[in-house]
Motif scaffolding. Structure first.
Motif, mmCIF file in Angstrom:
data_model
loop_
_atom_site.group_PDB
_atom_site.id
_atom_site.type_symbol
_atom_site.label_atom_id
_atom_site.label_comp_id
_atom_site.label_asym_id
_atom_site.label_seq_id
_atom_site.Cartn_x
_atom_site.Cartn_y
_atom_site.Cartn_z
ATOM 1 N N GLU A 97 165.327 18.367 1.316
ATOM 2 C CA GLU A 97 164.268 17.807 2.321
ATOM 3 C C GLU A 97 163.860 19.583 2.728
ATOM 4 O O GLU A 97 162.768 19.823 3.446
ATOM 5 N N GLU A 125 160.408 20.276 0.874
ATOM 6 C CA GLU A 125 159.460 19.615 1.895
ATOM 7 C C GLU A 125 158.873 20.727 3.270
ATOM 8 O O GLU A 125 157.309 20.895 3.192
ATOM 9 N N ARG A 126 159.853 21.589 4.413
ATOM 10 C CA ARG A 126 159.330 21.981 5.171
ATOM 11 C C ARG A 126 158.367 23.021 4.266
ATOM 12 O O ARG A 126 157.750 23.622 4.669
ATOM 13 N N ALA A 137 150.847 25.551 2.436
ATOM 14 C CA ALA A 137 149.475 24.683 3.119
ATOM 15 C C ALA A 137 148.955 24.738 3.508
ATOM 16 O O ALA A 137 148.254 24.920 3.246
ATOM 17 N N ASP A 138 149.422 25.342 4.737
ATOM 18 C CA ASP A 138 148.970 25.720 5.861
ATOM 19 C C ASP A 138 148.258 27.215 5.576
ATOM 20 O O ASP A 138 147.460 26.977 6.339
ATOM 21 N N ILE A 148 156.816 23.257 2.015
ATOM 22 C CA ILE A 148 155.105 23.084 1.267
ATOM 23 C C ILE A 148 154.575 23.052 2.023
ATOM 24 O O ILE A 148 153.108 23.299 2.081
ATOM 25 N N ASP A 149 155.100 21.922 2.956
ATOM 26 C CA ASP A 149 154.392 22.414 4.444
ATOM 27 C C ASP A 149 153.548 23.338 4.468
ATOM 28 O O ASP A 149 152.249 23.792 4.794
ATOM 29 N N LEU A 150 154.524 24.858 4.851
ATOM 30 C CA LEU A 150 154.380 26.217 5.190
ATOM 31 C C LEU A 150 153.320 26.544 4.506
ATOM 32 O O LEU A 150 152.432 26.625 4.873
ATOM 33 N N ARG A 179 161.207 26.339 11.703
ATOM 34 C CA ARG A 179 160.775 25.391 11.140
ATOM 35 C C ARG A 179 160.646 25.433 9.778
ATOM 36 O O ARG A 179 160.594 24.530 9.190
ATOM 37 N N ARG A 205 150.212 19.482 -5.891
ATOM 38 C CA ARG A 205 150.062 19.289 -3.821
ATOM 39 C C ARG A 205 149.183 20.229 -2.946
ATOM 40 O O ARG A 205 148.737 20.271 -2.077
ATOM 41 N N LEU A 206 149.662 21.831 -3.742
ATOM 42 C CA LEU A 206 148.974 22.914 -3.511
ATOM 43 C C LEU A 206 148.255 23.341 -3.777
ATOM 44 O O LEU A 206 147.115 23.586 -3.215
#
Length: 252
Positions: free
Chosen positions: A188, A191-192, A198-199, A194-196, A140, A219-220
């Motif tokens: 890039e 972003e990966r 955020a989860d 930050i998405d993790l 991921r 964002r977080l």
């Protein structure tokens, strides 16, 4: 309101400058705040404000000079981290309390997959489950499989930071402390990551994070604690602390 998982009261920290003239300097001054399950709180402030020192005091890398740090365990019991022995603190790390710094600290000959797998084992997974979870976490974060059996010493700065994040987020603990976890990442991979991160809130993990990137905060973070010279000067919703926040802004 959800009961706090972490309650910090009047925590102070001082350092003695033995190599200069023995003077004592104050790094944290009567810091108080609480953190609830699933809450993401960002620590903001200029360099030297005490943000990273606070994370290290909470993780017990540093010992507090005074105050209390009450952690509510999964069992419902409450412990004061300032009063525990080093052995007792180590036992809590993993399932209850985790820490991800901007630097990878690992044995130079430890393979990437083993480092991340070990983090899962420390959080109660058996080795097979932990290795599968480690592989998923590394994928991921776009760590090439060709690097998984490599020693961590050969990785680039950005790769080391992504491995650090992968280890921190595998079967995440109930509280995760993040110290500039995306500072070395290209857009890039940032972003990966930050998405993790955020989860984590969806999983009920409480996050306390240092970011120098206002876009990441916007964002977080649901809440921001702003520090100055070792003290908390503001604590509130992100929109209140940074009312004119623009995503493109950086460097707080």
């Amino acid at each position: 309101m959800t009961n706090p998982i972490l309650d910090v009261r009047d925590v102070s920290k001082t350092f003695t400058l033995h190599n200069i003239d023995g003077r004592t300097v104050s790094a944290l001054n009567a810091v108080s705040f609480s953190l609830s399950p699933g809450e993401h709180v960002a620590l903001a402030g200029s360099s030297g404000a005490g943000k990273s020192t606070l994370l290290r005091v909470l993780y017990r890398t540093y010992t507090a000079a005074s105050g209390s740090i009450n952690l509510t365990l999964a069992s419902g019991n409450v412990v004061d981290l300032t009063k525990l022995t080093d052995r007792e603190v180590v036992a809590l790390r993993g399932r209850e309390l985790g820490y991800v710094s901007q630097f990878l600290r690992a044995q130079p000959r430890r393979a990437v997959i083993d480092l991340v797998t070990r983090a899962g084992v420390s959080r109660g997974m058996n080795r097979s489950e932990a290795r599968d979870a480690a592989a998923l976490s590394l994928k991921r974060l776009d760590i090439a499989e060709s690097l998984w059996d490599m020693h961590t010493a050969v990785l680039s700065g950005g790769e080391k930071q992504r491995v650090n994040i992968a280890a921190g987020l595998i079967s995440p603990p109930r509280i995760l402390l993040l110290d500039e976890p995306v500072s070395a990442l290209d857009p890039e991979n940032r972003e990966r990551a930050i998405d993790l991160i955020a989860d984590l809130s969806l999983q009920g993990t409480a996050v306390l994070a240092v970011f120098h990137d206002l876009d990441a905060i916007s964002r977080l973070a649901t809440r921001v604690i702003r520090m100055k010279r070792g003290s908390i000067v503001e604590d509130g919703p992100t929109a209140d602390v940074f009312p004119h926040l623009q995503p493109a802004e950086v460097q707080i």
